[in-house]
Design a protein around this motif. Structure first.
Motif, PDB file in Angstrom:
ATOM      1  N   UNK A   1      13.963 -40.354 -43.397  1.00  0.00           N
ATOM      2  CA  UNK A   1      14.525 -39.710 -42.257  1.00  0.00           C
ATOM      3  C   UNK A   1      15.937 -39.047 -42.497  1.00  0.00           C
ATOM      4  N   UNK A   2      16.697 -39.387 -43.321  1.00  0.00           N
ATOM      5  CA  UNK A   2      17.866 -38.579 -43.882  1.00  0.00           C
ATOM      6  C   UNK A   2      17.462 -36.917 -44.599  1.00  0.00           C
ATOM      7  N   UNK A   3      16.560 -37.025 -45.135  1.00  0.00           N
ATOM      8  CA  UNK A   3      16.170 -35.710 -45.737  1.00  0.00           C
ATOM      9  C   UNK A   3      15.293 -35.064 -44.737  1.00  0.00           C
ATOM     10  N   UNK A   4      14.709 -35.736 -43.873  1.00  0.00           N
ATOM     11  CA  UNK A   4      13.821 -34.809 -42.634  1.00  0.00           C
ATOM     12  C   UNK A   4      14.948 -34.545 -42.069  1.00  0.00           C
ATOM     13  N   UNK A   5      15.974 -35.084 -41.645  1.00  0.00           N
ATOM     14  CA  UNK A   5      17.081 -34.499 -40.763  1.00  0.00           C
ATOM     15  C   UNK A   5      17.634 -33.392 -41.272  1.00  0.00           C
ATOM     16  N   UNK A   6      17.979 -33.182 -42.739  1.00  0.00           N
ATOM     17  CA  UNK A   6      18.559 -32.125 -43.600  1.00  0.00           C
ATOM     18  C   UNK A   6      17.633 -31.067 -43.638  1.00  0.00           C
ATOM     19  N   UNK A   7      16.303 -31.362 -43.392  1.00  0.00           N
ATOM     20  CA  UNK A   7      15.284 -29.885 -43.832  1.00  0.00           C
ATOM     21  C   UNK A   7      14.602 -29.547 -42.504  1.00  0.00           C
ATOM     22  N   UNK A   8      14.597 -30.219 -41.312  1.00  0.00           N
ATOM     23  CA  UNK A   8      13.481 -29.929 -40.474  1.00  0.00           C
ATOM     24  C   UNK A   8      13.823 -28.771 -39.729  1.00  0.00           C
ATOM     25  N   UNK A   9      12.815 -27.804 -39.540  1.00  0.00           N
ATOM     26  CA  UNK A   9      12.937 -26.522 -38.854  1.00  0.00           C
ATOM     27  C   UNK A   9      11.789 -26.226 -37.789  1.00  0.00           C
TER      28      UNK A   9
END
Length: 381
Positions: free
Chosen positions: A209-217
């Motif tokens: 989820x951390x990586x998703x928050x960093x990358x989501x668009x």
């Protein structure tokens, strides 16, 4: 052909060879007809059909030849051009030879034959009341994927089974992780690459989820969304990897199917921010699709490659999906697909280190009507 597939097979391997498994030829037609007559009351394959099938490039018949010259059993595979799938149309073993291991041996050879023709899926149908064959398929790793009602001439129902083929396979040191949400395939690919390149990195749902928050668009219908290549590359760079982006065009992505103007505006702004961040992180962008040859070269140089595919060819859904390319054997690219199809009773073994023929990968590595192509090449910094 028009008749459905039938299954009559053995279940236990022999202690010593009682037969030879080999490809069928024109001289085997009489023996094949004898097996049909002994095993089936309906849906029989005709002499004319067998004569065509033993020579057809879209079919493969394998037989078990007995010491007395008879045929003890056969398998018939059908291949559909342009797909990565083979179908086991029929398998039969003489009644007096059941329990000798012929069925198991024929199935093993059918899988080898299908894989040699660059098929990574083998599917079949079996009568719902054929308990012996169903048990065999379970032991061989096939999973049930559906049911056909009133399938056979006598109105019996059929169960559908499927298995992902791997041939002799190749191992990979890249750890596998199954995504725990519907929208984190891209971040999970980044996470698997981080775990491969960084000995101190531990994969977990929190990291996912951390990586998703960093990358989501990207918005989805319910609000939560996926990631574009710029966001994935920036997330990888933030966590210590070297990234480069290969994409088929400039500008904002995934907007064509978004009707809500507010969502389109937010997506465009988020992607513009990530494109600016690629400059700050010194992430090169090549506006040219990466092909199989370039992916192979990157793998040979120690990189891993996240690639955008259409999920339709993998599990029948027309959605964009990210997979991680982890290996190459000279005929296939091997991928870690973070999506495990629980509804088909898949496990990690079905989604990790999955071989995809080069031609099939080229077809699936694009998304939407514009055939968008995108990839992120990751290396240790």
């Amino acid at each position: 052909m028009g008749t459905p597939s039938r299954v009559v097979s053995a279940v236990a391997p022999p202690s010593s060879p009682l037969y030879t498994v080999r490809p069928a030829g024109a001289a085997d037609v009489d023996g094949l007809l004898a097996i049909e007559a002994a095993c089936f009351d309906t849906d029989r394959i005709t002499r004319r059909s067998f004569r065509k099938l033993v020579e057809a490039p879209t079919a493969a018949i394998t037989v078990a030849s007995l010491p007395d010259g008879r045929l003890g059993g056969y398998t018939l595979l059908l291949f559909r051009a342009g797909t990565g799938m083979a179908r086991l149309y029929s398998i039969a073993v003489l009644p007096e030879m059941r329990g000798s291991g012929i069925g198991t041996a024929l199935m093993a050879e059918a899988e080898r034959t299908a894989f040699a023709r660059d098929r990574f899926l083998l599917r079949l149908e079996v009568r719902e009341d054929n308990e012996g064959a169903i048990a065999l398929y379970g032991r061989l790793g096939y999973r049930r994927i559906g049911r056909y009602l009133d399938y056979y001439e006598d109105h019996a129902d059929a169960l559908r089974f499927e298995k992902r083929l791997r041939g002799t396979g190749q191992s990979t040191a890249v750890p596998y992780y199954e995504q725990t949400t519907d929208f984190t395939c891209g971040p999970c690919c980044v996470m698997m690459a981080l775990a491969h390149f960084r000995a101190d990195y531990a994969m977990s749902p929190v990291e996912e989820i951390k990586l998703w928050r960093q990358a989501t668009t990207v918005f989805m219908m319910a609000g939560l969304g996926g990631c574009d290549p710029h966001g994935l590359a920036v997330s990888a760079a933030r966590n210590g990897l070297s990234a480069s982006i290969h994409i088929s065009r400039e500008g904002s992505l995934f907007l064509a199917s978004v009707r809500n103007p507010e969502k389109r505006r937010v997506m465009a702004l988020a992607q513009e921010d990530f494109r600016r961040q690629t400059i700050a992180f010194d992430i090169p962008i090549t506006y040219r699709p990466i092909d199989v040859a370039a992916i192979r070269a990157a793998l040979a140089d120690g990189a891993l490659v996240i690639v955008l595919i259409s999920a339709y060819r993998m599990f029948g859904q027309k959605v964009p999906h990210w997979v991680l390319v982890v290996g190459d054997d000279g005929r296939h690219l091997f991928i870690h697909d973070p999506w495990v199809e629980d509804r088909k009773h898949e496990t990690h073994n079905d989604a990790a280190n999955l071989p995809i023929p080069y031609a099939d990968f080229e077809h699936m590595a694009r998304w939407g009507r514009e055939a968008l192509r995108a990839a992120v090449v990751l290396r240790p910094r």
